[in-house]
Motif scaffolding. Structure first.
Motif, PDB file in Angstrom:
ATOM      1  N   ARG A  86       0.829  -1.212   0.000  1.00 15.31           N
ATOM      2  CA  ARG A  86       0.000   0.000   0.000  1.00 15.31           C
ATOM      3  C   ARG A  86       0.864   1.263   0.000  1.00 15.31           C
ATOM      4  N   GLU A  87       1.999   1.227   0.700  1.00 19.25           N
ATOM      5  CA  GLU A  87       2.898   2.383   0.687  1.00 19.25           C
ATOM      6  C   GLU A  87       3.428   2.650  -0.717  1.00 19.25           C
ATOM      7  N   ILE A  88       3.856   1.561  -1.396  1.00 21.74           N
ATOM      8  CA  ILE A  88       4.378   1.734  -2.768  1.00 21.74           C
ATOM      9  C   ILE A  88       3.283   2.225  -3.700  1.00 21.74           C
ATOM     10  N   ASP A  89       2.065   1.676  -3.533  1.00 22.42           N
ATOM     11  CA  ASP A  89       0.961   2.110  -4.390  1.00 22.42           C
ATOM     12  C   ASP A  89       0.670   3.605  -4.201  1.00 22.42           C
ATOM     13  N   ASN A  90       0.750   4.066  -2.974  1.00 20.82           N
ATOM     14  CA  ASN A  90       0.517   5.499  -2.712  1.00 20.82           C
ATOM     15  C   ASN A  90       1.589   6.358  -3.368  1.00 20.82           C
ATOM     16  N   THR A  91       2.840   5.842  -3.354  1.00 23.76           N
ATOM     17  CA  THR A  91       3.935   6.596  -3.995  1.00 23.76           C
ATOM     18  C   THR A  91       3.742   6.644  -5.505  1.00 23.76           C
ATOM     19  N   ILE A  92       3.393   5.471  -6.054  1.00 24.41           N
ATOM     20  CA  ILE A  92       3.195   5.425  -7.516  1.00 24.41           C
ATOM     21  C   ILE A  92       2.016   6.295  -7.926  1.00 24.41           C
ATOM     22  N   ALA A  93       1.035   6.428  -7.012  1.00 25.87           N
ATOM     23  CA  ALA A  93      -0.134   7.253  -7.349  1.00 25.87           C
ATOM     24  C   ALA A  93       0.256   8.711  -7.621  1.00 25.87           C
ATOM     25  N   GLY A  94       1.412   9.133  -7.118  1.00 21.07           N
ATOM     26  CA  GLY A  94       1.868  10.510  -7.371  1.00 21.07           C
ATOM     27  C   GLY A  94       2.514  10.702  -8.719  1.00 21.07           C
ATOM     28  N   LEU A  95       2.843   9.600  -9.464  1.00 17.87           N
ATOM     29  CA  LEU A  95       3.450   9.705 -10.797  1.00 17.87           C
ATOM     30  C   LEU A  95       2.394  10.139 -11.827  1.00 17.87           C
ATOM     31  N   PRO A  96       2.833  10.556 -12.928  1.00 17.65           N
ATOM     32  CA  PRO A  96       1.873  10.934 -13.997  1.00 17.65           C
ATOM     33  C   PRO A  96       0.972   9.752 -14.344  1.00 17.65           C
ATOM     34  N   GLU A  97      -0.179  10.012 -14.800  1.00 15.59           N
ATOM     35  CA  GLU A  97      -1.192   8.986 -15.070  1.00 15.59           C
ATOM     36  C   GLU A  97      -0.714   7.969 -16.072  1.00 15.59           C
ATOM     37  N   VAL A  98      -0.012   8.382 -17.135  1.00 12.60           N
ATOM     38  CA  VAL A  98       0.467   7.444 -18.145  1.00 12.60           C
ATOM     39  C   VAL A  98       1.507   6.507 -17.541  1.00 12.60           C
ATOM     40  N   GLN A  99       2.413   7.109 -16.723  1.00 17.77           N
ATOM     41  CA  GLN A  99       3.431   6.276 -16.080  1.00 17.77           C
ATOM     42  C   GLN A  99       2.793   5.288 -15.097  1.00 17.77           C
ATOM     43  N   ARG A 100       1.804   5.757 -14.349  1.00 21.13           N
ATOM     44  CA  ARG A 100       1.144   4.849 -13.414  1.00 21.13           C
ATOM     45  C   ARG A 100       0.498   3.679 -14.145  1.00 21.13           C
ATOM     46  N   GLU A 101      -0.161   3.927 -15.230  1.00 18.94           N
ATOM     47  CA  GLU A 101      -0.821   2.844 -15.969  1.00 18.94           C
ATOM     48  C   GLU A 101       0.195   1.880 -16.555  1.00 18.94           C
ATOM     49  N   PHE A 102       1.330   2.408 -17.021  1.00 16.11           N
ATOM     50  CA  PHE A 102       2.384   1.556 -17.567  1.00 16.11           C
ATOM     51  C   PHE A 102       2.944   0.642 -16.469  1.00 16.11           C
ATOM     52  N   LEU A 103       3.226   1.288 -15.338  1.00 14.24           N
ATOM     53  CA  LEU A 103       3.761   0.496 -14.234  1.00 14.24           C
ATOM     54  C   LEU A 103       2.784  -0.603 -13.805  1.00 14.24           C
ATOM     55  N   GLN A 104       1.501  -0.264 -13.741  1.00 18.40           N
ATOM     56  CA  GLN A 104       0.504  -1.227 -13.288  1.00 18.40           C
ATOM     57  C   GLN A 104       0.413  -2.418 -14.219  1.00 18.40           C
ATOM     58  N   LEU A 105       0.327  -2.161 -15.532  1.00 22.45           N
ATOM     59  CA  LEU A 105       0.204  -3.248 -16.502  1.00 22.45           C
ATOM     60  C   LEU A 105       1.474  -4.091 -16.563  1.00 22.45           C
ATOM     61  N   SER A 106       2.621  -3.428 -16.490  1.00 23.37           N
ATOM     62  CA  SER A 106       3.891  -4.144 -16.538  1.00 23.37           C
ATOM     63  C   SER A 106       4.042  -5.034 -15.303  1.00 23.37           C
ATOM     64  N   GLU A 107       3.635  -4.497 -14.164  1.00 23.64           N
ATOM     65  CA  GLU A 107       3.733  -5.263 -12.917  1.00 23.64           C
ATOM     66  C   GLU A 107       2.821  -6.481 -12.945  1.00 23.64           C
ATOM     67  N   ASP A 108       1.584  -6.326 -13.406  1.00 21.46           N
ATOM     68  CA  ASP A 108       0.660  -7.462 -13.452  1.00 21.46           C
ATOM     69  C   ASP A 108       1.171  -8.561 -14.353  1.00 21.46           C
TER      70      ASP A 108
END
Length: 747
Positions: free
Chosen positions: A373-395
């Protein structure tokens, strides 16, 4: 005497008493040797009969090795072994498992052990005569039993619940067989399967053979519980040594082949169950993986499809160093979370949520979830495109890692299952030795003899304790307050002559005049001579001696007659009176008739007693006193048996008798009835100068003797002495020293 010397004397006295008690105990056992020998022989006979009655017992053994851990899974690596886990098996636990119905039931069903055959025509005497009897043989094909008239063989016997453990009777008939339970008779053909409908349910039976016509055999269908209990009663399972992992199985029974076959099947049944149990863990894990692999594969394909669509739409995105670190850590956490979830899913198939391992995994999941949850909160501060990239790549990365790990473990477990074995290994299968282990006849005989001897010893001691017989002169004097004036030893020669009941009684002077007994009688005479006054009662000439006893059979007549004879040797005129008018036997000692005696004299008309005694009266008295043929000895027998002896003695006639005969004799010896049997002795004692009481050694009861003396004392009659008669000399009598120094003329 000072205090120390008194204490020393008391201590020595106590020690001496203890020694005497121990010696008395030993002699009591020795005196009861006949009882001890009888029970020892009886025990030996029972032991011999028992050893022939019981069937010989045979034994078979087997060994099984128990591995501490299940092998196979751990050999593939620590990862898969930690995933599946391992179960330690202890020999003691497996030993109890072998005795369970899970192991024994297949053996019971295979060998038809629930069918019990017995021959009711064999009795206890038959078993003793034959020394062994045939027992049933159980095989997978049938159950059989040999009898005197042939063999019975049954291959199938099933009954409903109500008929379990109930006895049936099988008998051959002219057309087949008859199965009876006392209420119903079922008829069938030998060699064919039959199904009968009884009062309490169905019966299925197939009889292959039976003895000759009219010879019945009992058959019973046991319940499974009774059958397994019967096996466990003869089966011994234990670990050999400590922590060796070696289980030793042994079984006993009356038939060596039967025991060996049954134990072999138990070992095989246990090993089969063990192998099935050893692969059960791997099988469950593979089934779980087979349900998860398609789901994970579909999830990976979906995540890759979504990630590719995003890249086509947005192009390649340059993610910064911080985002890369977060992505990597997040990916690792997800992998760990999925691995822990997988372990938790596997553990929950075996354990509850309260198990320590499940609780530990839950704690780890909670920690990793917080970090995620801490990492997710940090990633939530990145730009929306970067967050979506990170999420899909991680899954995509996580799904790929989980899928590949599970697929790898699945293939490994399939290899493990193909070569997996149980953790029990047969070392030795049972073999037939045909050596009997029981009954151990020699041991049974020795033990039975010892037990019989022990029982005889106990009975001898109890008899000695309950029947406190007269033995110790000092003890008699202490109990009664009356001195023991003589101990008369037994005359062996006279005892042998008395065994012939037809032989007449004889005096010691004519039979055994050199014996210790005769010398003891003379010693008694000397004691009385110096212990009596110069003149008799009231200045009369005769000295009167009364001989009595506490009970019949103590030897009063023996003492009276022989004492009379030794007094006559002194050239003294002696009269002996048989005053036992009921059962007196003194006339036999002198080979005379009992007629015209004391009872006849006392039964005369008493009217003349008020007159002065005349010469005619004296002449009439002479008809009741008879010469014995022995110099200086006259005898008055008991006479005819009167109805009231005590009343005759008390009516005054006896007083006139004693007054007259006192003038003619130096000694008058009166043989009176026993004190406890009649009161005559108390009346007769009024005329006696000396009252002597005879008691028999090792036969008279001490309590009766004491009571008899007390009865005389209550009547104001002093008992002057006790004569201990029939004392037996030997090592079994510690009191023989009282006469062991007497001697006679042995020339």
């Amino acid at each position: 005497m000072n205090k120390d010397s008194k204490n020393l004397s008391n201590s020595a006295s106590k020690e001496d008493n203890d020694d005497i008690d121990l010696m008395a105990l030993l002699f009591a056992i020795l005196r009861g040797w006949k009882t001890i020998v009888f029970f020892a022989v009886l025990g030996l006979v029972i032991g011999i009969l028992y050893s022939r009655y019981v069937n010989p017992t045979f034994k078979s053994d087997a060994l099984i090795q128990i591995e501490q851990n299940s092998q196979g899974i751990s050999a593939l690596g620590s990862d898969i072994s930690s995933l599946v886990g391992s179960e330690a098996s202890k020999a003691q636990t497996e030993a109890e498992l072998i005795r369970s119905r899970m192991i024994l039931e297949p053996v019971v069903n295979l060998l038809h052990l629930r069918i019990r055959l017995s021959d009711p025509n064999i009795g206890k005497l038959d078993r003793i005569k034959s020394n062994s009897t045939d027992t049933q043989i159980n095989k997978p094909e049938s159950v059989s039993l040999k009898t005197e008239d042939g063999k019975v063989e049954v291959s199938h016997f099933n009954v409903s619940q109500q008929y379990l453990n109930r006895q049936f009777t099988l008998t051959r008939s002219g057309t087949g067989f008859v199965l009876s339970n006392g209420f119903d008779d079922f008829k069938g053909q030998i060699g064919k399967m039959h199904q009968f409908r009884g009062t309490d349910g169905q019966i299925q039976i197939k009889v292959n053979d039976l003895p000759a016509d009219g010879y019945s055999v009992n058959i019973t269908k046991q319940s499974l519980q009774n059958a397994t209990n019967a096996i466990n009663s003869t089966l011994d399972v234990k670990e050999r040594g400590q922590q060796t992992g070696i289980i030793e199985l042994s079984m006993t029974g009356p038939n060596q082949e039967q025991v060996t076959s049954l134990l072999r099947q138990i070992v095989i049944s246990y090993v089969n169950q063990n192998q099935s149990r050893g692969s059960e863990e791997t099988t469950k894990t593979i089934k779980f993986m087979e349900t998860q692999i398609p789901t994970l594969k579909k999830k990976l394909e979906d995540s890759e499809k979504e990630f590719n669509k995003f890249r086509e739409k947005s192009g390649t995105i340059d993610i910064g160093q911080e985002a890369g670190i977060l992505l990597t850590e997040n990916s690792q956490i997800d992998a760990q979370l999925n691995e822990l979830k997988l372990k938790k899913a596997d553990l929950t198939t075996y354990y509850t949520a309260d198990h320590p391992l499940v609780i530990q995994i839950n704690e780890q999941l909670a920690l990793l979830s917080d970090r995620k949850r801490e990492i997710d909160n940090t990633i939530a501060g990145l730009p929306e495109v970067q967050r979506e990239f990170l999420q899909l790549s991680e899954d995509t990365a996580i799904n790929r890692e989980i899928y590949l790990t599970l697929l790898k473990n699945y293939e490994q477990l399939k290899i493990v299952k193909a070569g997996q074995i149980g953790f029990a290994r047969i070392i030795d299968l049972p073999i037939s030795t045909f050596n009997t282990i029981a009954p151990k006849k020699l041991q049974i005989w020795v033990l039975a003899t010892l037990l019989g001897a022990m029982l005889g010893t106990i009975l001898a001691l109890i008899k000695s304790l309950l029947r406190n017989v007269v033995k110790d002169p000092e003890r008699i004097e202490a109990k009664t307050g009356v001195p023991v004036v003589a101990t008369i030893p037994r005359s062996p020669l006279l005892t042998r002559l008395r065994r012939n009941k037809k032989a007449p009684n004889r005096l010691l002077a004519y039979v055994d005049n050199n014996s210790l007994s005769y010398e003891a009688i003379k010693s008694l005479r000397t004691n009385l001579m110096f212990g009596m006054p110069v003149q008799g009662r009231a200045g009369q000439r005769a000295k009167v001696i009364l001989i009595t006893g506490e009970s019949p059979g103590v030897g009063k007549s023996f003492i009276s007659s022989n004492l009379t004879e030794v007094f006559a040797q002194l050239d003294k005129k002696v009269l002996i009176i048989d005053a036992d008018m009921r059962l007196g036997e003194l006339h036999r000692m002198f080979s005379m008739s009992q007629d015209n005696g004391l009872a006849d004299y006392l039964s005369q008309d008493t009217s003349h007693l008020s007159k002065v005694i005349t010469t005619q009266d004296a002449n009439s008295l002479a008809s009741f006193i008879h010469p014995t043929g022995i110099d200086n000895i006259d005898f008055m027998p008991r006479g005819q048996h009167p109805r009231n002896p005590a009343s005759l003695l008390a009516n005054g006639s006896f007083d006139y008798l004693m007054t007259e005969i006192n003038l003619h004799y130096d000694y008058i010896i009166i043989d009176s009835p026993p004190i406890l049997a009649a009161s005559d002795a108390m009346i007769l004692a009024q005329h006696a100068d000396k009252v002597l009481m005879v008691t028999r050694y090792d036969d008279s009861i001490e309590g009766q003797l004491v009571y008899a003396v007390n009865q005389m004392n209550k009547a104001n009659i002093k008992v002057d002495g006790i004569i201990l008669n029939d004392v037996q000399q030997g090592i079994m009598s510690k009191y023989s020293y009282h006469y062991s120094y007497a001697y006679g003329n042995n020339n």
